[in-house]
Design a protein around this motif. Structure first.
Motif, PDB file in Angstrom:
ATOM      1  N   ARG A 218       1.016   4.112  -2.945  1.00  0.00           N
ATOM      2  CA  ARG A 218       0.683   5.498  -2.571  1.00  0.00           C
ATOM      3  C   ARG A 218       1.842   6.442  -2.886  1.00  0.00           C
ATOM      4  NH1 ARG A 218      -0.430   4.582   2.403  1.00  0.00           N
ATOM      5  NH2 ARG A 218      -2.692   4.373   2.128  1.00  0.00           N
TER       6      ARG A 218
ATOM      7  N   GLU B 233      -6.719   5.589  -5.962  1.00  0.00           N
ATOM      8  CA  GLU B 233      -5.915   4.790  -5.037  1.00  0.00           C
ATOM      9  C   GLU B 233      -6.634   3.520  -4.612  1.00  0.00           C
ATOM     10  OE1 GLU B 233      -5.333   5.707  -0.649  1.00  0.00           O
ATOM     11  OE2 GLU B 233      -3.420   6.452  -1.476  1.00  0.00           O
TER      12      GLU B 233
ATOM     13  N   LYS C  97       0.827  -1.208   0.000  1.00  0.00           N
ATOM     14  CA  LYS C  97       0.000   0.000   0.000  1.00  0.00           C
ATOM     15  C   LYS C  97       0.862   1.260   0.000  1.00  0.00           C
ATOM     16  CE  LYS C  97      -4.523  -1.225   1.881  1.00  0.00           C
ATOM     17  NZ  LYS C  97      -5.533  -0.941   2.950  1.00  0.00           N
ATOM     18  N   GLU C  98       1.907   1.262   0.800  1.00  0.00           N
ATOM     19  CA  GLU C  98       2.772   2.438   0.874  1.00  0.00           C
ATOM     20  C   GLU C  98       3.525   2.645  -0.438  1.00  0.00           C
ATOM     21  OE1 GLU C  98       4.372   5.881   2.273  1.00  0.00           O
ATOM     22  OE2 GLU C  98       2.728   4.671   3.103  1.00  0.00           O
TER      23      GLU C  98
ATOM     24  N   GLN D 126       2.154   7.008  -6.737  1.00  0.00           N
ATOM     25  CA  GLN D 126       1.058   7.826  -7.255  1.00  0.00           C
ATOM     26  C   GLN D 126       1.191   9.278  -6.820  1.00  0.00           C
ATOM     27  OE1 GLN D 126      -2.562   5.764  -6.106  1.00  0.00           O
ATOM     28  NE2 GLN D 126      -2.417   4.352  -7.827  1.00  0.00           N
ATOM     29  N   ASN D 127       1.605   9.511  -5.591  1.00  0.00           N
ATOM     30  CA  ASN D 127       1.761  10.885  -5.118  1.00  0.00           C
ATOM     31  C   ASN D 127       2.857  11.625  -5.877  1.00  0.00           C
ATOM     32  OD1 ASN D 127      -0.271  10.586  -3.244  1.00  0.00           O
ATOM     33  ND2 ASN D 127       1.087  10.198  -1.514  1.00  0.00           N
TER      34      ASN D 127
END
Length: 246
Positions: free
Chosen positions: A207, A223, A203-204, A210-211
């Motif tokens: 994220r 997300e 997940k990290e 994408q950020n």
């Protein structure tokens, strides 16, 4: 000698008519399946094209969706290209776990398409099991080849060791063909089968990728869609290789 043919999903489109946009993002089935899941979550209108690599005949998808297919979208393919409508961005998705002996076929098809399209920047997202001999390792790095970095992230040291045959092959080929390339690398561990999780770091990873892409280029992501994608696991063992960047 081998031949890679670029075959469009629409029968009336000739392969030579297809061009990538000037900036291209590449996600593949890395050790964490983070890069591929991050880019599969792009939430923008797309034009689709599959890349038919004969050596991948019968290859299964690494990541599959859980919900119904939106009528405006197409099914995933082992190697697929999206051109984002109304934007100057393309996305290449290698959504299958590659054996080391197959990597050069896929990398050749990708680099040939980038060269033919006169791509100005290839941005590769990679979650990587890497040994970095540094007292203060960073959560993410950027290394550029034939190009300037687009972030202020630190570079992976040249003596770092990685376990990624696809990335090593791609690095060699973009050097030879002089494709301007930037590699965003997150040190990561093997992902668990199933949806993205906190405990395996997936997940990290998703994220973070994408950020960074959103902040630099304004590309929109869903997300939740990326988190819900089901990773079906790897089908091949890793090969330890040395990572040497420009």
């Amino acid at each position: 000698m081998y031949l890679n043919r670029i075959i469009p999903t629409e029968p009336h489109e000739a392969p030579t008519d297809f061009r990538l946009r000037k900036t291209v993002f590449l996600g593949y089935t890395d050790v964490n399946a983070g890069g591929i899941r991050a880019l599969l979550g792009i939430d923008m209108k797309k034009e689709y094209m599959d890349i038919n690599v004969p050596a991948l005949a019968g290859a299964r998808l690494a990541c599959v969706r859980t919900g119904d297919l939106d009528p405006r979208e197409r099914e995933f393919a082992p190697v697929q290209v999206w051109n984002l409508k109304y934007e100057q961005f393309s996305v290449i998705l290698v959504n299958t776990a590659l054996k080391p002996t197959k990597c050069h076929h896929v990398c050749s098809a990708i680099v040939d398409l980038c060269s033919r399209s006169c791509v100005k920047k290839l941005v590769v997202l990679s979650a990587l099991r890497v040994d970095i001999f540094d007292e203060t390792p960073q959560p993410i790095y950027e290394n550029a080849i034939n190009d300037l970095p687009f972030t202020k992230l630190p570079s992976i040291p040249s003596d770092a060791l990685m376990n990624d045959a696809f990335l090593s092959t791609l690095i060699q080929m973009v050097r030879v063909d002089f494709v301007p390339s930037c590699f965003l690398v997150i040190p990561a561990h093997r992902a668990c089968i199933g949806a993205a999780r906190d405990d395996d770091g997936s997940k990290e990873v998703i994220r973070t990728f994408q950020n960074i892409v959103n902040a630099a280029y304004g590309i929109s992501f869903d997300e939740g869609f990326s988190f819900d994608l089901v990773y079906q696991g790897e089908q091949t063992a890793d090969t330890t290789l040395s990572m040497i960047y420009s």
